[in-house]
Design a protein around this motif. Structure first.
Motif, PDB file in Angstrom:
ATOM      1  N   UNK A   1       0.819  -1.234   0.000  1.00  0.00           N
ATOM      2  CA  UNK A   1       0.000   0.000   0.000  1.00  0.00           C
ATOM      3  C   UNK A   1       0.844   1.271   0.000  1.00  0.00           C
ATOM      4  N   UNK A   2       2.161   1.150   0.148  1.00  0.00           N
ATOM      5  CA  UNK A   2       3.019   2.348   0.175  1.00  0.00           C
ATOM      6  C   UNK A   2       4.051   2.287  -0.938  1.00  0.00           C
ATOM      7  N   UNK A   3       4.752   3.384  -1.079  1.00  0.00           N
ATOM      8  CA  UNK A   3       5.812   3.444  -2.087  1.00  0.00           C
ATOM      9  C   UNK A   3       7.177   3.538  -1.419  1.00  0.00           C
ATOM     10  N   UNK A   4       7.354   2.800  -0.346  1.00  0.00           N
ATOM     11  CA  UNK A   4       8.621   2.825   0.391  1.00  0.00           C
ATOM     12  C   UNK A   4       9.747   2.249  -0.460  1.00  0.00           C
ATOM     13  N   UNK A   5      10.917   2.888  -0.341  1.00  0.00           N
ATOM     14  CA  UNK A   5      12.071   2.351  -1.043  1.00  0.00           C
ATOM     15  C   UNK A   5      12.688   1.200  -0.245  1.00  0.00           C
ATOM     16  N   UNK A   6      13.670   0.550  -0.828  1.00  0.00           N
ATOM     17  CA  UNK A   6      14.281  -0.641  -0.220  1.00  0.00           C
ATOM     18  C   UNK A   6      14.909  -0.331   1.130  1.00  0.00           C
ATOM     19  N   UNK A   7      15.537   0.838   1.247  1.00  0.00           N
ATOM     20  CA  UNK A   7      16.207   1.209   2.490  1.00  0.00           C
ATOM     21  C   UNK A   7      15.222   1.283   3.656  1.00  0.00           C
TER      22      UNK A   7
ATOM     23  N   UNK B   1      15.055 -15.017   4.655  1.00  0.00           N
ATOM     24  CA  UNK B   1      14.990 -15.066   3.188  1.00  0.00           C
ATOM     25  C   UNK B   1      13.665 -14.504   2.684  1.00  0.00           C
ATOM     26  N   UNK B   2      12.561 -14.873   3.342  1.00  0.00           N
ATOM     27  CA  UNK B   2      11.241 -14.361   2.942  1.00  0.00           C
ATOM     28  C   UNK B   2      11.176 -12.838   3.089  1.00  0.00           C
ATOM     29  N   UNK B   3      11.715 -12.336   4.189  1.00  0.00           N
ATOM     30  CA  UNK B   3      11.669 -10.897   4.452  1.00  0.00           C
ATOM     31  C   UNK B   3      12.505 -10.118   3.433  1.00  0.00           C
ATOM     32  N   UNK B   4      13.692 -10.607   3.126  1.00  0.00           N
ATOM     33  CA  UNK B   4      14.566  -9.903   2.171  1.00  0.00           C
ATOM     34  C   UNK B   4      14.001  -9.959   0.763  1.00  0.00           C
ATOM     35  N   UNK B   5      13.310 -11.041   0.447  1.00  0.00           N
ATOM     36  CA  UNK B   5      12.639 -11.137  -0.866  1.00  0.00           C
ATOM     37  C   UNK B   5      11.627 -10.010  -1.027  1.00  0.00           C
TER      38      UNK B   5
ATOM     39  N   UNK C   1      18.108 -17.051  -3.938  1.00  0.00           N
ATOM     40  CA  UNK C   1      18.912 -17.680  -2.893  1.00  0.00           C
ATOM     41  C   UNK C   1      19.126 -16.740  -1.711  1.00  0.00           C
ATOM     42  N   UNK C   2      19.167 -17.322  -0.521  1.00  0.00           N
ATOM     43  CA  UNK C   2      19.311 -16.504   0.685  1.00  0.00           C
ATOM     44  C   UNK C   2      20.640 -15.754   0.706  1.00  0.00           C
ATOM     45  N   UNK C   3      21.725 -16.418   0.338  1.00  0.00           N
ATOM     46  CA  UNK C   3      23.050 -15.787   0.374  1.00  0.00           C
ATOM     47  C   UNK C   3      23.108 -14.570  -0.548  1.00  0.00           C
TER      48      UNK C   3
ATOM     49  N   UNK D   1      23.656 -10.563   0.543  1.00  0.00           N
ATOM     50  CA  UNK D   1      24.736  -9.737  -0.030  1.00  0.00           C
ATOM     51  C   UNK D   1      24.147  -8.470  -0.643  1.00  0.00           C
ATOM     52  N   UNK D   2      23.062  -8.634  -1.394  1.00  0.00           N
ATOM     53  CA  UNK D   2      22.409  -7.494  -2.047  1.00  0.00           C
ATOM     54  C   UNK D   2      21.909  -6.472  -1.022  1.00  0.00           C
ATOM     55  N   UNK D   3      21.359  -6.964   0.107  1.00  0.00           N
ATOM     56  CA  UNK D   3      20.793  -6.076   1.133  1.00  0.00           C
ATOM     57  C   UNK D   3      21.851  -5.574   2.110  1.00  0.00           C
ATOM     58  N   UNK D   4      23.032  -6.179   2.103  1.00  0.00           N
ATOM     59  CA  UNK D   4      24.067  -5.803   3.065  1.00  0.00           C
ATOM     60  C   UNK D   4      23.710  -6.224   4.479  1.00  0.00           C
ATOM     61  N   UNK D   5      23.053  -7.391   4.601  1.00  0.00           N
ATOM     62  CA  UNK D   5      22.578  -7.896   5.888  1.00  0.00           C
ATOM     63  C   UNK D   5      23.358  -9.155   6.261  1.00  0.00           C
ATOM     64  N   UNK D   6      23.774  -9.231   7.514  1.00  0.00           N
ATOM     65  CA  UNK D   6      24.484 -10.422   7.977  1.00  0.00           C
ATOM     66  C   UNK D   6      23.546 -11.621   8.032  1.00  0.00           C
TER      67      UNK D   6
END
Length: 507
Positions: A309-315, A352-356, A366-368, A372-377
């Protein structure tokens, strides 16, 4: 403001407006009937001026009770540099250590019924006086507690004012420390070990399996002593909500689970909830991680709806993920990271679901790659990082702290753990980090502690600092002196040390 605060302090009196609270009500989660008053949590809104004055007095009071070592060392609530993690780590570490020694542990989780709201004020004032809190401080606190008024505000309705004669003021800055003083001796006379976080008390004892009957008898005696203390000081233990649990790797018979107290059978719970962490008799944490996954999945649904419902960016979506999901997952993870791998893997799938969602990537990604793309450990590395930080904090604590004593005892008796303990795993992780990075947690500066008899924090600047002036108005001579002083300081630094500044004003 200063004049008003000084007048209140010197005269030991507070304006009526400072002692009047507007009480609003918030719904408690998970209640089935919201027509019952117990389904709501009262929130008191009090005077900001009073809170400022309380903060000033609290700084002096906290310095006195910590410097004079008045507060029970097992109390982890409402104290600086103490937390729920200390309680949980201490208890879980103790239980698993006993597993490794072939012993069983019987624990009792005590529920104090509305303890905060039922404090006997006259009894509190007697305790304060006996502890040496007298003079202006005692007089001010007495006036602060007397003649307190409140009015309820609910759904636009404002009730009439009424006086509160018992309990500590809700929403008060000073009240939590006064509460700690009031229940200071609670559980001090028992034979077993205990830990407290405000009004949540947990006590436990361990024995060999063949001494189960003795263990149950001694535990019943300790519960009896706790009840005796509460009756003397007008605090109620809710026997219905007080739970016991026997922690063992072996099967427990129904008879072993039965513990009598004054002819009443205490509630036995195979999955007691201690400070938000669901335990089980074998300390596998399967039930806790299952509940954690369900709660985080509900929050994941919120994240999905916000994205739609929003236009939030990835960050910003990632920030929401950290607030709604990762914060839930990471709570007290150093204590339960010894869970079975199959249960911990649930958290990886959740991430993995959340980052997707946050990255707007296909569900087959893939989770890895997503991490890497999100910069998340990865979850396991993040838990490892938190555990290393926690063990480093414990290393920096005073030897008098129970959690530090337990760590030292574990290191002295260290051998091959049949069942890995939270401290054992965190120490292994810190050793691996030292091999990879050369960072030794034993070199961390000791945590600040009040020396015996010290009643204030003293921070003195180095003698040379007085000659250097302000960074905004330094003369050319002072700038040269800065360079000379800093060069000398850096030159005297050992190879394994570093000099750091919060800004570049002295360089």
């Amino acid at each position: 403001m200063r004049v008003m605060i000084n007048l209140s302090w010197n005269n030991g009196k507070l304006p009526t407006e400072w002692k009047t609270a507007n009480v609003k009500f918030l719904r408690k989660q998970g209640k089935t009937n919201y027509y019952s008053p117990s389904s709501y949590r009262p929130i008191s809104l009090t005077s900001v001026m009073c809170k400022i004055t309380e903060r000033i007095i609290l700084n002096r009071l906290a310095a006195f009770i910590e410097g004079m070592q008045i507060i029970d060392i097992n109390q982890e609530g409402f104290r600086k540099n103490h937390s729920t993690s200390n309680c949980l780590l201490r208890f879980i570490q103790n239980v698993i250590e006993k597993y490794n020694k072939g012993e069983i542990t019987l624990a009792c989780l005590i529920d104090l019924e509305k303890a905060y709201d039922s404090i006997w004020r006259e009894g509190l004032m007697v305790k304060l006086h006996k502890l040496g809190i007298q003079g202006k401080t005692w007089k001010w606190i007495k006036n602060f507690l007397n003649n307190r008024m409140a009015k309820c505000i609910f759904d636009g309705f404002i009730g009439t004012e009424f006086e509160t004669n018992i309990g500590l003021p809700q929403g008060s800055v000073l009240a939590p420390t006064l509460f700690n003083i009031y229940i200071n001796e609670f559980l001090n006379d028992i034979k077993g070990e205990n830990t407290k976080l405000a009004d949540d008390g947990t006590m436990w004892q361990s024995r060999k399996p063949e001494k189960k009957d003795e263990l149950k008898e001694v535990m019943a005696q300790d519960i009896g002593k706790a009840i005796e203390w509460t009756r003397k000081w007008r605090v109620n233990i809710s026997i219905e909500k007080t739970e016991v649990c026997m922690f063992t790797k072996k099967k427990i018979s129904k008879e072993d689970k039965t513990i009598q107290l004054n002819g009443k059978e205490l509630n036995y719970n195979p999955n007691p909830k201690l400070l938000g962490v669901i335990l089980d008799e074998k300390m596998t944490f399967g039930k806790h991680l299952e509940t954690l996954e369900k709660r985080a999945s509900r929050n994941l649904t919120i994240l999905r709806e916000v994205r739609q419902i929003s236009k939030m960016n990835t960050k910003k979506l990632l920030q929401l993920y950290f607030c709604l999901i990762r914060s839930v997952v990471e709570y007290s993870c150093p204590a339960w990271q010894v869970a079975e791998q199959k249960d911990l893997q649930k958290l990886d799938r959740l991430q993995r679901k959340a980052l997707t969602l946050c990255l707007d990537m296909p569900s087959t990604s893939g989770r890895a790659a997503l991490e890497i793309e999100a910069g998340v450990l990865p979850i396991d590395l993040r838990i490892e990082e938190i555990a290393i930080r926690e063990i480093a904090k414990i290393q920096s604590k005073s030897i008098k702290e129970p959690i530090k004593q337990q760590l030292i005892n574990y290191q002295e008796e260290i051998g091959h753990d049949i069942h890995i303990t939270p401290m054992g795993k965190a120490l292994c992780q810190s050793f691996e980090m030292e091999k990879e990075t050369g960072i030794n947690i034993n070199l961390i500066e000791p945590e600040f502690t009040y020396r015996l008899g010290e009643t204030s924090r003293t921070k003195t600047t180095p003698s040379y600092w007085n000659r250097l002036g302000s960074s905004k108005s330094r003369t050319s001579e002072q700038k040269k002196l800065c360079i000379t002083v800093m060069t000398k300081l850096i030159g005297n630094t050992a190879n394994d040390q570093a000099t750091a500044y919060t800004d570049g004003s002295c360089m």
